[in-house]
Motif scaffolding. Structure first.
Motif, PDB file in Angstrom:
ATOM      1  N   CYS A  28      -0.694  73.268  45.215  1.00 13.83           N
ATOM      2  CA  CYS A  28       0.594  72.667  45.570  1.00 13.83           C
ATOM      3  C   CYS A  28       0.593  72.044  46.958  1.00 13.83           C
ATOM      4  N   LYS A  29      -0.475  72.263  47.726  1.00 10.51           N
ATOM      5  CA  LYS A  29      -0.658  71.685  49.065  1.00 10.51           C
ATOM      6  C   LYS A  29       0.217  72.318  50.138  1.00 10.51           C
ATOM      7  N   VAL A  30       0.739  73.511  49.877  1.00  8.38           N
ATOM      8  CA  VAL A  30       1.539  74.184  50.900  1.00  8.38           C
ATOM      9  C   VAL A  30       1.084  75.629  51.075  1.00  8.38           C
ATOM     10  N   THR A  31       1.359  76.144  52.279  1.00 10.13           N
ATOM     11  CA  THR A  31       1.127  77.555  52.578  1.00 10.13           C
ATOM     12  C   THR A  31       2.408  78.309  52.213  1.00 10.13           C
ATOM     13  N   ASP A  32       2.646  79.437  52.872  1.00 10.87           N
ATOM     14  CA  ASP A  32       3.893  80.155  52.621  1.00 10.87           C
ATOM     15  C   ASP A  32       5.036  79.630  53.489  1.00 10.87           C
ATOM     16  N   GLU A  33       4.765  78.607  54.299  1.00  6.85           N
ATOM     17  CA  GLU A  33       5.833  78.000  55.085  1.00  6.85           C
ATOM     18  C   GLU A  33       6.715  77.141  54.192  1.00  6.85           C
ATOM     19  N   LEU A  34       8.002  77.228  54.401  1.00  2.54           N
ATOM     20  CA  LEU A  34       8.991  76.519  53.596  1.00  2.54           C
ATOM     21  C   LEU A  34       9.209  75.131  54.185  1.00  2.54           C
ATOM     22  N   VAL A  35       8.880  74.104  53.413  1.00  6.04           N
ATOM     23  CA  VAL A  35       8.968  72.722  53.906  1.00  6.04           C
ATOM     24  C   VAL A  35       9.948  71.939  53.035  1.00  6.04           C
ATOM     25  N   VAL A  36      10.972  71.366  53.685  1.00  3.34           N
ATOM     26  CA  VAL A  36      12.015  70.619  52.979  1.00  3.34           C
ATOM     27  C   VAL A  36      12.100  69.214  53.570  1.00  3.34           C
ATOM     28  N   ALA A  37      12.184  68.206  52.703  1.00  2.00           N
ATOM     29  CA  ALA A  37      12.165  66.812  53.152  1.00  2.00           C
ATOM     30  C   ALA A  37      13.544  66.167  53.221  1.00  2.00           C
ATOM     31  N   ARG A  38      14.482  66.690  52.431  1.00  3.94           N
ATOM     32  CA  ARG A  38      15.811  66.068  52.406  1.00  3.94           C
ATOM     33  C   ARG A  38      16.789  67.019  51.740  1.00  3.94           C
ATOM     34  N   ALA A  39      18.022  67.039  52.224  1.00  2.00           N
ATOM     35  CA  ALA A  39      19.085  67.826  51.610  1.00  2.00           C
ATOM     36  C   ALA A  39      20.372  67.028  51.736  1.00  2.00           C
ATOM     37  N   ALA A  40      20.854  66.475  50.624  1.00  2.00           N
ATOM     38  CA  ALA A  40      22.001  65.568  50.692  1.00  2.00           C
ATOM     39  C   ALA A  40      22.640  65.434  49.323  1.00  2.00           C
ATOM     40  N   LEU A  41      23.815  64.832  49.288  1.00  2.00           N
ATOM     41  CA  LEU A  41      24.465  64.526  48.027  1.00  2.00           C
ATOM     42  C   LEU A  41      23.688  63.404  47.338  1.00  2.00           C
ATOM     43  N   HIS A  42      23.390  63.612  46.080  1.00  2.00           N
ATOM     44  CA  HIS A  42      22.546  62.695  45.315  1.00  2.00           C
ATOM     45  C   HIS A  42      23.337  62.208  44.108  1.00  2.00           C
ATOM     46  N   PHE A  60      12.055  69.680  48.008  1.00  2.79           N
ATOM     47  CA  PHE A  60      11.004  70.489  48.619  1.00  2.79           C
ATOM     48  C   PHE A  60       9.697  69.693  48.669  1.00  2.79           C
ATOM     49  N   SER A  61       8.919  69.927  49.700  1.00  6.45           N
ATOM     50  CA  SER A  61       7.617  69.277  49.826  1.00  6.45           C
ATOM     51  C   SER A  61       6.549  70.061  49.063  1.00  6.45           C
ATOM     52  N   GLY A  62       5.530  69.334  48.631  1.00  6.86           N
ATOM     53  CA  GLY A  62       4.466  69.948  47.848  1.00  6.86           C
ATOM     54  C   GLY A  62       4.744  69.858  46.367  1.00  6.86           C
ATOM     55  N   LYS A  82      10.160  69.038  56.900  1.00  5.78           N
ATOM     56  CA  LYS A  82      10.336  69.900  58.056  1.00  5.78           C
ATOM     57  C   LYS A  82      10.187  71.360  57.650  1.00  5.78           C
ATOM     58  N   ILE A  83       9.476  72.122  58.447  1.00  5.81           N
ATOM     59  CA  ILE A  83       9.344  73.556  58.202  1.00  5.81           C
ATOM     60  C   ILE A  83      10.644  74.238  58.622  1.00  5.81           C
ATOM     61  N   ILE A  84      11.219  74.997  57.708  1.00  5.18           N
ATOM     62  CA  ILE A  84      12.462  75.704  58.006  1.00  5.18           C
ATOM     63  C   ILE A  84      12.344  77.168  57.584  1.00  5.18           C
ATOM     64  N   THR A  85      13.296  77.968  58.012  1.00  2.00           N
ATOM     65  CA  THR A  85      13.337  79.378  57.622  1.00  2.00           C
ATOM     66  C   THR A  85      14.128  79.541  56.327  1.00  2.00           C
ATOM     67  N   ILE A  86      13.988  80.686  55.721  1.00  2.00           N
ATOM     68  CA  ILE A  86      14.775  81.002  54.538  1.00  2.00           C
ATOM     69  C   ILE A  86      16.258  81.046  54.894  1.00  2.00           C
ATOM     70  N   GLU A  87      16.564  81.542  56.077  1.00  2.00           N
ATOM     71  CA  GLU A  87      17.957  81.594  56.526  1.00  2.00           C
ATOM     72  C   GLU A  87      18.550  80.188  56.646  1.00  2.00           C
ATOM     73  N   ARG A  88      17.732  79.252  57.136  1.00  2.00           N
ATOM     74  CA  ARG A  88      18.200  77.869  57.239  1.00  2.00           C
ATOM     75  C   ARG A  88      18.437  77.275  55.851  1.00  2.00           C
ATOM     76  N   LEU A  89      17.572  77.594  54.896  1.00  2.00           N
ATOM     77  CA  LEU A  89      17.762  77.104  53.534  1.00  2.00           C
ATOM     78  C   LEU A  89      19.085  77.609  52.968  1.00  2.00           C
ATOM     79  N   ALA A  90      19.409  78.864  53.219  1.00  2.00           N
ATOM     80  CA  ALA A  90      20.691  79.417  52.771  1.00  2.00           C
ATOM     81  C   ALA A  90      21.852  78.662  53.403  1.00  2.00           C
TER      82      ALA A  90
END
Length: 300
Positions: A28-42, A60-62, A82-90
């Motif tokens: 999948c090309k990712v480690t255990d780091e959470l990488v998100v590219a965009r979060a918006a109304l679609h 999500f990236s990967g 961008k690498i973010i935390t699980i808390e940021r995803l929430a």
């Protein structure tokens, strides 16, 4: 989060056995780091997903599939994001709800199943009430999907190939159909019948997408036939014509064109002929780059 699973990762059918917690990257090309590219109304999902307000979409990236014709390759392969935390995803989930989203739409989420479960636990404790959409390639392990039971309200999944030849040629997974068919069976088991609110926005259910590829009309017909004969009106089938050759592909010249109106009309006619009613079709100029969002970190 159960990091032990990621130490010997077999979350997806590739079963890399990579230690993602040690900074190793899986297929999948990712480690255990959470990488998100965009979060918006679609606005460009099926009408019962986007509605007028939009779907709260998290890209999500990967990717564990890696199709040669991928329209989101800059996040699937080059890992823009961008690498973010699980808390940021929430927090992102709650921010999308505050913006009026009809749902939380998780795009290419398979390799982050454990992160997502934890983020949903946090956001639900803080008041998140929206339906959760799992928007995936179909190349999913049943065991991973079982971890999501009770978390996912809507499965929005692809069924890309029936034949092993294009599956192996374009996505390096000749077992695609067997894996995806098993995954869809599990998805339907979990969410049962489709349910909509009084605005026509789906609250629960399964939508299976099929993106028609140039030159594979008969494979597309076989997929529609399989889905309808297996599930009837229990699922919705979205027949898509938006395949877009973003750049010229020298290795696969047959993919360097859109499908024709005649090809798409023949496929729709076939679907109607066999009795399909619970379906979505695309009209007009959907095969445009404008339907592919910019992955510029918006909302992350």
């Amino acid at each position: 989060m159960d990091s032990m699973i990621l130490k010997d990762c077999i979350l997806c059918p590739r079963e890399c056995h990579v230690d993602r917690t040690a900074g190793k990257k899986g297929y999948c090309k990712v480690t255990d780091e959470l990488v998100v590219a965009r979060a918006a109304l679609h606005m460009w999902e099926e009408p019962c997903i986007s509605g007028e307000e939009g779907s709260g979409t998290v890209f999500f990236s990967g990717c564990a599939l890696g199709c040669v014709y991928c329209q989101n390759s800059n996040i699937a392969k080059s890992l823009a994001g961008k690498i973010i935390t699980i808390e940021r995803l929430a927090e992102i989930f709650l921010e999308l709800e505050a913006k009026g989203a009809n749902n939380i739409n998780l795009v290419t989420p398979s390799h982050y199943v454990l992160h997502i479960i934890e983020a949903l636990n946090i956001s639900r404790q803080k008041g998140l009430t929206l339906p959760i959409v799992y928007n995936c390639s179909g190349y999913e392990k049943v065991e991973a999907l079982k971890l999501l039971e009770g978390y996912i309200d809507i499965y929005l999944t692809d069924l890309k190939y029936m034949s092993a030849e294009p599956a192996e040629k374009y996505s390096n997974c000749k077992d695609y159909f067997l894996v995806a068919a098993g995954a869809i069976e599990e998805m339907v088991r979990q969410v049962k019948e489709a349910n909509f609110d009084d605005r026509g926005i789906m609250q629960r259910g399964v939508i299976v997408r099929h993106l028609t590829l140039p030159g594979y009309l008969e494979d597309s017909k076989a997929i529609i036939k399989y889905l309808y004969e297996t599930y009837g009106d229990r699922i919705f089938i979205s027949i898509m014509n938006q395949y877009t050759p973003i750049t010229k592909n020298r290795a696969y010249p047959e993919l360097n064109r859109k499908i024709t109106e005649e090809e798409y009309e023949e496929l729709i006619g076939y679907a109607i002929e066999i009795g399909l009613e619970n379906g979505f079709i695309q009209e007009g100029e959907t095969a445009l780059e404008s339907f592919i969002p910019e992955f510029n970190g918006e909302g992350v």
